[in-house]
Write an enzyme that holds these catalytic residues in place. Structure first.
Site, PDB file in Angstrom:
ATOM      1  CG  HIS A 159      -2.161  -1.179   1.211  1.00  0.00           C
ATOM      2  ND1 HIS A 159      -2.851  -1.395   0.174  1.00  0.00           N
ATOM      3  CD2 HIS A 159      -2.095  -2.008   2.230  1.00  0.00           C
ATOM      4  CE1 HIS A 159      -3.748  -2.250   0.535  1.00  0.00           C
ATOM      5  NE2 HIS A 159      -3.168  -2.907   1.580  1.00  0.00           N
ATOM      6  CG  ASP A 195      -2.919  -8.418   0.499  1.00  0.00           C
ATOM      7  OD1 ASP A 195      -2.150  -8.909   1.638  1.00  0.00           O
ATOM      8  OD2 ASP A 195      -3.747  -7.792   0.930  1.00  0.00           O
ATOM      9  CG  HIS A 197      -6.615  -5.435   1.711  1.00  0.00           C
ATOM     10  ND1 HIS A 197      -6.095  -6.523   2.671  1.00  0.00           N
ATOM     11  CD2 HIS A 197      -7.750  -4.849   2.300  1.00  0.00           C
ATOM     12  CE1 HIS A 197      -6.940  -6.648   3.584  1.00  0.00           C
ATOM     13  NE2 HIS A 197      -8.003  -5.893   3.456  1.00  0.00           N
ATOM     14  CG  ASP A 284      -5.090 -10.369   3.077  1.00  0.00           C
ATOM     15  OD1 ASP A 284      -4.951  -8.985   3.572  1.00  0.00           O
ATOM     16  OD2 ASP A 284      -4.473 -10.786   2.118  1.00  0.00           O
TER      17      ASP A 284
HETATM   18  N1  LIG Z   1     -12.735  -3.062   7.889  1.00  0.00           N
HETATM   19  C1  LIG Z   1     -11.512  -3.591   7.702  1.00  0.00           C
HETATM   20  C2  LIG Z   1     -10.484  -2.259   7.506  1.00  0.00           C
HETATM   21  C3  LIG Z   1      -9.092  -2.553   7.330  1.00  0.00           C
HETATM   22  N2  LIG Z   1      -8.377  -1.512   6.892  1.00  0.00           N
HETATM   23  C4  LIG Z   1      -6.950  -1.767   6.867  1.00  0.00           C
HETATM   24  C5  LIG Z   1      -6.521  -3.015   5.685  1.00  0.00           C
HETATM   25  C6  LIG Z   1      -4.985  -3.064   5.614  1.00  0.00           C
HETATM   26  C7  LIG Z   1      -4.626  -4.070   4.906  1.00  0.00           C
HETATM   27  C8  LIG Z   1      -3.120  -4.277   4.773  1.00  0.00           C
HETATM   28  C9  LIG Z   1      -2.666  -5.530   3.895  1.00  0.00           C
HETATM   29  O1  LIG Z   1      -3.146  -6.934   4.197  1.00  0.00           O
HETATM   30  O2  LIG Z   1      -3.264  -5.255   2.591  1.00  0.00           O
HETATM   31  C10 LIG Z   1      -1.209  -5.774   3.837  1.00  0.00           C
HETATM   32  F1  LIG Z   1      -0.661  -6.661   2.833  1.00  0.00           F
HETATM   33  F2  LIG Z   1      -0.560  -4.600   3.227  1.00  0.00           F
HETATM   34  F3  LIG Z   1      -0.698  -6.034   5.052  1.00  0.00           F
HETATM   35 ZN   LIG Z   2      -4.156  -7.620   2.553  1.00  0.00          ZN
END
Ligand SMILES: NCCCNCCCCCC(O)(O)C(F)(F)F
Ligand SMILES: [Zn+2]
Length: 343
Positions: A159, A195, A197, A284
């Site tokens: 990110h 991932d 995200h 994830d």
């Molecule tokens: N309601 C859930 C809200 C979550 N908000 C933040 C999510 C961050 C994900 C981080 C990630 O898993 O993409 C990384 F690989 F960078 F660690």
């Molecule tokens: Zn993630």
């Protein structure tokens, strides 16, 4: 497969993050990397090596110097104000606000971040520097001829963009490793981000370039973090047009759906003909992940690794996310064992 790992990640352990309107203990915590390392050792994945030190130069090939030096000096500046608790940003330069760098640390932090998911603590600088060295040491092993290497990075990186951090990410480990490949003579590098995200930072860094192909399979940003990048119509810009492929998927997607996106991404990677492949390995996507909405199961990660292995490319796996801590080791290492099973 060789694993690169540093204990320095334990120096970074934020206390809280804001989730669903509540201050919640950070999901991105040291036990994540400990579980992955333990599984790699349990299944005798291969050796485990400490990272070498590469300094700031490779980081500055990707990240803005003002951003790097802010992160390097942030904790000391914070402490000088008599504060000994985690730094968190809380205001950001949104549309039509001045894109200027204030003198106040809270203003600078907001300028250099895009959400509040990036606590800065006493050990964060050391931890993120070592996480980059873990990725660069893996890249160096690949340059020596290894077929596959696992850089067990923590904190994650996908990110983080050239001049902003967010979503638990500070320096973009995968992007820094990709740039190192190019600086050492590679003509083309492909990045596959699996991932849950979208890797908005990695996309942003390479969006106007043709020497890095970015592909990502992720939760549809219409309903999922990071919300503001990761749509299917984002194809790159300028000479980079046609070198960015996003595969957003609906909540509840399982292997039967996810694997079709993987096949499509692999077709793009094969057609691109890269010298090397870097995989942003987040797990994830797992059905039990506490903050994610896909439904992959542990055996699916073996298939994921096999599919990636069949590309026949030298591959650097860079750890990103995954929060079902009990199973994070099995799922991450399954990918690597699947990759290794392909001759
Ligand atoms: N309601 C859930 C809200 C979550 N908000 C933040 C999510 C961050 C994900 C981080 C990630 O898993 O993409 C990384 F690989 F960078 F660690
Ligand atoms: Zn993630």
């Amino acid at each position: 497969m060789l694993t690169i790992y540093s204990d320095d990640h334990h120096l970074h352990h934020g206390k809280f993050e804001l989730i669903d309107g509540q201050l919640t203990p950070c999901f991105e915590k040291p036990s994540r990397a400990d579980m992955v390392l333990a599984r790699a050792q349990k299944v005798n994945l291969g050796g485990v090596a400490a990272p070498r030190e590469f300094g700031l130069e490779p980081i500055l090939r990707v990240h803005d110097s003002g951003f790097v030096h802010f992160l390097k000096g942030a904790w000391a500046e914070w402490q000088a104000m008599g504060r000994d608790y985690d730094m968190l940003p809380f205001t950001w330069p949104n549309r039509r606000l001045r894109q200027t760098i204030p003198d106040c640390i809270d203003g600078k932090f907001g300028y250099y971040s895009f959400d509040a998911g990036v606590p800065i603590t006493a050990g964060t600088w050391q931890a993120v520097s070592s996480s980059v060295n873990v990725a660069l040491t893996g890249q160096a092993e690949l340059a020596k001829g290894a077929r596959g290497v696992f850089s067990l990075c923590r904190p994650p990186g996908h990110h983080a963009a050239a001049d902003y951090m967010g979503g638990y990410c500070y320096f973009n480990n995968a992007a820094i490793a990709a740039q190192a490949c190019l600086d050492q003579g590679a003509a083309r590098v492909a990045i596959l981000d699996v991932d849950y995200h979208h890797g908005n930072g990695t996309q942003d860094i390479f969006y106007d370039r043709a020497d890095v192909l970015f592909t990502s399979i992720h939760g549809d940003p219409r309903f999922e973090y990071p919300f503001f990048l990761g749509y299917a119509d984002e194809k790159g810009v300028g000479v980079g047009e046609g070198f960015n492929f996003n595969y957003p998927l609906a909540a509840g997607s399982d292997w039967s759906v996810w694997s079709l996106a993987l096949a499509a991404a692999c077709r793009q990677i094969a057609a691109y003909g890269p010298d090397v492949l870097i995989v942003s390995l987040g797990v994830d996507t797992f059905k039990e992940d506490p903050i994610s909405q896909f439904k992959l199961d542990s055996p699916d990660y073996l298939r994921m690794g096999e599919t990636i292995g069949k590309l026949g490319l030298q591959t650097l796996f860079v750890m990103e996310g995954g929060y079902a801590v009990e199973e994070i080791g099995i799922n991450a290492i399954n990918v690597l064992q699947g990759f290794d099973s392909v001759q």
